[in-house]
Write an enzyme that holds these catalytic residues in place. Structure first.
Site, PDB file in Angstrom:
ATOM      1  N   HIS A 142       0.819  -1.211   0.000  1.00 26.83           N
ATOM      2  CA  HIS A 142       0.000   0.000   0.000  1.00 26.83           C
ATOM      3  C   HIS A 142       0.857   1.268   0.000  1.00 26.83           C
ATOM      4  CE1 HIS A 142      -3.317  -2.754   0.671  1.00 26.83           C
ATOM      5  NE2 HIS A 142      -3.984  -1.838  -0.002  1.00 26.83           N
TER       6      HIS A 142
ATOM      7  N   ARG B  33     -10.711   4.026  -1.553  1.00 32.27           N
ATOM      8  CA  ARG B  33     -10.234   3.194  -0.437  1.00 32.27           C
ATOM      9  C   ARG B  33     -10.581   3.916   0.870  1.00 32.27           C
ATOM     10  NH1 ARG B  33      -5.786   2.020  -4.310  1.00 32.27           N
ATOM     11  NH2 ARG B  33      -5.423  -0.228  -4.316  1.00 32.27           N
TER      12      ARG B  33
ATOM     13  N   ARG C  20     -15.390   1.651  -1.290  1.00 29.71           N
ATOM     14  CA  ARG C  20     -15.161   0.351  -0.652  1.00 29.71           C
ATOM     15  C   ARG C  20     -15.277   0.507   0.849  1.00 29.71           C
ATOM     16  NH1 ARG C  20      -9.487  -2.477  -1.675  1.00 29.71           N
ATOM     17  NH2 ARG C  20      -8.694  -0.895  -0.255  1.00 29.71           N
TER      18      ARG C  20
ATOM     19  N   GLU D  51     -10.834 -10.957  -4.607  1.00 31.37           N
ATOM     20  CA  GLU D  51      -9.429 -10.773  -4.224  1.00 31.37           C
ATOM     21  C   GLU D  51      -8.788 -12.048  -3.711  1.00 31.37           C
ATOM     22  OE1 GLU D  51      -8.559  -6.678  -2.556  1.00 31.37           O
ATOM     23  OE2 GLU D  51     -10.384  -7.193  -1.489  1.00 31.37           O
TER      24      GLU D  51
ATOM     25  N   ASN E  15      -4.202  -7.044  -6.954  1.00 34.22           N
ATOM     26  CA  ASN E  15      -3.061  -6.979  -6.021  1.00 34.22           C
ATOM     27  C   ASN E  15      -3.153  -8.107  -5.000  1.00 34.22           C
ATOM     28  OD1 ASN E  15      -2.694  -4.590  -7.352  1.00 34.22           O
ATOM     29  ND2 ASN E  15      -3.565  -3.343  -5.719  1.00 34.22           N
ATOM     30  N   ASP E  16      -4.344  -8.246  -4.436  1.00 31.57           N
ATOM     31  CA  ASP E  16      -4.521  -9.318  -3.455  1.00 31.57           C
ATOM     32  C   ASP E  16      -4.753 -10.665  -4.125  1.00 31.57           C
ATOM     33  OD1 ASP E  16      -4.172  -8.318  -0.834  1.00 31.57           O
ATOM     34  OD2 ASP E  16      -5.973  -7.111  -1.090  1.00 31.57           O
TER      35      ASP E  16
ATOM     36  N   ARG F  81       2.519  -9.467  -0.643  1.00 30.22           N
ATOM     37  CA  ARG F  81       2.763  -8.391  -1.614  1.00 30.22           C
ATOM     38  C   ARG F  81       3.672  -7.297  -1.084  1.00 30.22           C
ATOM     39  NH1 ARG F  81      -3.340  -5.766  -1.642  1.00 30.22           N
ATOM     40  NH2 ARG F  81      -2.409  -3.788  -2.157  1.00 30.22           N
TER      41      ARG F  81
ATOM     42  N   CYS G  75      -9.631  -3.325 -10.457  1.00 29.85           N
ATOM     43  CA  CYS G  75      -9.166  -2.101  -9.793  1.00 29.85           C
ATOM     44  C   CYS G  75      -7.794  -2.288  -9.155  1.00 29.85           C
ATOM     45  CB  CYS G  75     -10.180  -1.636  -8.752  1.00 29.85           C
ATOM     46  SG  CYS G  75     -10.436  -2.826  -7.439  1.00 29.85           S
TER      47      CYS G  75
HETATM   48  C1  PEP Z   1      -6.401  -5.090  -4.750  1.00 28.56           C
HETATM   49  O1  PEP Z   1      -6.185  -5.915  -3.866  1.00 28.56           O
HETATM   50  O2  PEP Z   1      -6.095  -5.261  -5.944  1.00 28.56           O
HETATM   51  C2  PEP Z   1      -7.042  -3.812  -4.413  1.00 28.56           C
HETATM   52  C3  PEP Z   1      -7.406  -2.972  -5.350  1.00 28.56           C
HETATM   53  O3  PEP Z   1      -7.186  -3.507  -3.094  1.00 28.56           O
HETATM   54  P1  PEP Z   1      -5.953  -3.005  -2.195  1.00 28.56           P
HETATM   55  O4  PEP Z   1      -4.791  -2.768  -3.106  1.00 28.56           O
HETATM   56  O5  PEP Z   1      -6.366  -1.775  -1.492  1.00 28.56           O
HETATM   57  O6  PEP Z   1      -5.738  -4.167  -1.277  1.00 28.56           O
HETATM   58 MG    MG Z   2      -7.056  -5.623  -1.924  1.00 27.50          MG
END
Ligand code: PEP
Ligand code: MG
Length: 590
Positions: free
Chosen positions: A202, A309, A346, A449, A472-473, A483, A520
């Site tokens: 993040h 977020r 979210r 996710e 990402n997750d 990550r 996203c």
């Molecule tokens: C993701 O996991 O791709 C996502 C958009 O949420 P975050 O990056 O805030 O975990």
């Molecule tokens: Mg995420």
């Protein structure tokens, strides 16, 4: 001496500036410039903090109980002596006068210099005196915080367009928490380097949203780079060049100008609709962290917000949570700013690498001891705090009276979570009805996710209006790669066949069910993946506003029909990335 440090590129472009080393624990110390005529006032703040600490130490020493060890009194004497030592007082003043730093920043800059000197001492006893200096500086910072004068000056000073003789500055730290990174949104730094962190941590995500060059996971950077060193951050290659030779510096200045020209060129696409060569319209949405970002999203040509977020509203509040009304105001501000365009908010995704200050000792133990990414985070956390969850849902519903609100639930993995969410929503609507409070109609979405959600997508789609894929997750949980951990970042692979399969399945299932689907995660904002996602049938991408133009350019040059034809081969390939390169999809141009 010139040398290079290698890390991971997280935000593109070139930054050239003087290094400002900041200890991780002090990243939240205010950093701002003060006008020449304000320098005396800053020195005055430093002086009163010093007097307050001197008083504090003298009282402590006077009140020592008779049975206290002798060393304690001696230690307090050392601290008192350090407090008046020129290495702290005079040198800190110099940062204020010569470099126009505010008092807190000047103090922490000087501490970094002294800490280095101590680290390099041969004598172990002397080396250990570093802790004393740190303690004294800590006391001074606390005393200044108690004076509580920094904020207003900071706000006005940040708006100041640099001072005569000032050089651009880049931040070098071991780590920066996402919440602290947020404070740099309007900061003076033109680039970042951190020792730790992965490409989709993040911290990296917020750095990217700042749209300034950044390199993370540069391991020893904060030890090797010194305060005030000249640094080039190559955010494209993930390289940091320290004290470059004039020739290298010139080369990078040239590249910097080129990349500014490229940005200006891309900016011209702002009002061009994103339509592929064969006429497929593509929706490009923005990811935002705070309501103020909505203006940036609109300016970048976003057709709405695909991911707000909301957890960032819960940070930097000294442990208190935002009330329902505060949340409502924030959501309404974003909705109103987007002028009728959809805003996807979210519900809080607290936990993992975004802890809350107010987390209990037990939760924190979990944070540090067990694997926080597999723990109480996102919807799990919200459902464990039902009062807080309902408060957020009420605020969201109330904001929906002012525009198009879409509510997104993070990290759904169990049907029980779906049912509990629906129940909470129904209850909250009833409460608002009973109170005669207006609300509009919202669309409800689930984030995909975790592999579990992708594998039971048909069941999820029965309850949701849309899904948004958080790659990402999804990558983290599919490949079992943290990550945020640079040690395994080479294995964090968006091209992995298993990831592609889950992505494809999810998109296709949503399309077949006639539900909205968007991506996203960071993949959506990387033009390297634009053709791949178009080929999978995706027509809605959500990303940092700064990435919209580059992705749009890629969309404008793509032929959706042609990429669909190539997809089966790519999905079946042993190395999809190599296949994508052969197809010319994975090229990095922007
Ligand atoms: C993701 O996991 O791709 C996502 C958009 O949420 P975050 O990056 O805030 O975990
Ligand atoms: Mg995420």
């Amino acid at each position: 001496m010139s040398f290079q440090v290698f890390g991971m590129p997280v935000s593109r472009g070139v930054a050239i500036g003087r290094a400002v080393l900041v200890a991780s624990s002090r990243v939240d110390v205010a950093h701002y410039f003060v006008a020449v005529e304000q320098a005396e006032e800053e020195i005055g703040r430093l002086r009163s903090a010093r007097d307050a600490v001197a008083q504090e130490l003298t009282t402590l020493k006077r009140d020592l109980p008779p049975e206290a060890p002798q060393e304690l009194a001696a230690l307090l004497d050392v601290h008192l002596m350090l407090l008046h030592d020129d290495a702290i007082t005079e040198a800190t003043k110099a940062w204020i006068v010569d470099r126009h730093y505010n008092a807190e920043w000047a103090l922490s800059a000087q501490l970094e210099v002294l800490a280095r000197q101590f680290d390099e001492m041969e004598d172990a006893y002397l080396r250990e005196r570093k802790a004393d200096v740190e303690q004294v500086v800590e006391r001074l910072l606390l005393a200044m915080a108690a004076q509580g004068k920094g904020g207003a000056a900071a706000a006005s000073a940040l708006a100041m367009p640099g001072l005569p003789g000032e050089h651009p500055l880049v931040l070098v730290a071991n780590d920066v928490a996402p919440a602290d990174m947020l404070q740099f949104k309007r900061s003076i730094f033109t680039g970042f380097v951190t020792d730790v962190g992965g490409r989709t941590s993040h911290t990296a995500i917020v750095a990217r949203s700042l749209d300034i060059p950044a390199v993370v996971g540069a391991r020893e950077a904060s030890h090797l780079i010194r305060q005030d060193d000249w640094v080039i951050i190559d955010g494209d290659a993930g390289v940091v060049i320290v004290n470059p030779s004039p020739i290298v510096l010139e080369e990078y200045r040239f590249r910097q100008r080129q990349s500014e020209l490229e940005r200006a060129r891309l900016d011209r696409l702002r009002h061009t609709p994103a339509i592929t060569l064969d006429g497929e319209a593509v929706e490009l949405l923005a990811n935002i962290e705070l309501p103020d970002d909505a203006a940036v999203a609109l300016a970048a040509g976003a057709m709405g917000v695909g991911l707000f977020r909301s957890e960032f509203l819960f940070m930097n509040r000294g442990g208190s949570l935002p009330t329902e009304d505060e949340q409502f105001e924030a959501y309404r501000a974003a909705v109103v700013a987007m002028r009728g365009l959809p805003v996807t908010i979210r519900t809080v995704d607290i936990g993992a690498d975004k802890p809350l200050e107010r987390m209990s000792a037990q939760e924190l133990r979990h944070e540090h001891g067990l694997n926080p990414a597999l723990g109480l985070r996102a919807i799990r956390w919200s459902l464990s705090e039902p009062g807080m969850f309902r408060q957020q849902l009420r605020a969201l519903l109330r904001a929906s009276a002012f525009g198009r609100v879409r509510v997104l639930i993070p990290m759904v993995a169990q049907m029980s979570e779906v049912h509990a969410t629906l129940e909470a929503l129904a209850r909250v609507k009833q409460q608002l009805d009973d109170a005669g409070r207006p609300y509009g109609s919202i669309e409800l979405g689930a984030m995909v996710e975790v592999p579990a959600a992708a594998l039971m997508i048909d069941r999820l789609l029965q309850h949701f209006d849309f899904v948004s894929i958080g790659t990402n997750d999804l990558i983290q949980y599919t490949l079992a790669i943290d990550r945020a951990d640079e040690a395994v970042s080479h294995l964090y692979d968006p091209w992995h066949p298993a990831v592609l399969q889950l992505l494809y399945q999810t998109i296709q299932a949503a399309l077949a069910a006639g539900r909205g689907v968007s991506v996203c995660g960071e993949m959506a904002g990387d033009p390297m993946f634009t053709e791949l996602l178009l080929g999978m049938g995706l027509r809605s991408f959500s990303m940092h506003p700064a990435r919209i133009a580059a992705v749009k350019q890629r969309v404008l040059r793509s032929d959706a029909r042609a990429v669909v034809g190539c997809l089966p081969g790519l999905l079946a390939a042993a190395s999809p990335e190599a296949e994508a390169r052969a197809l010319g999809w994975a090229r990095v141009l922007n």
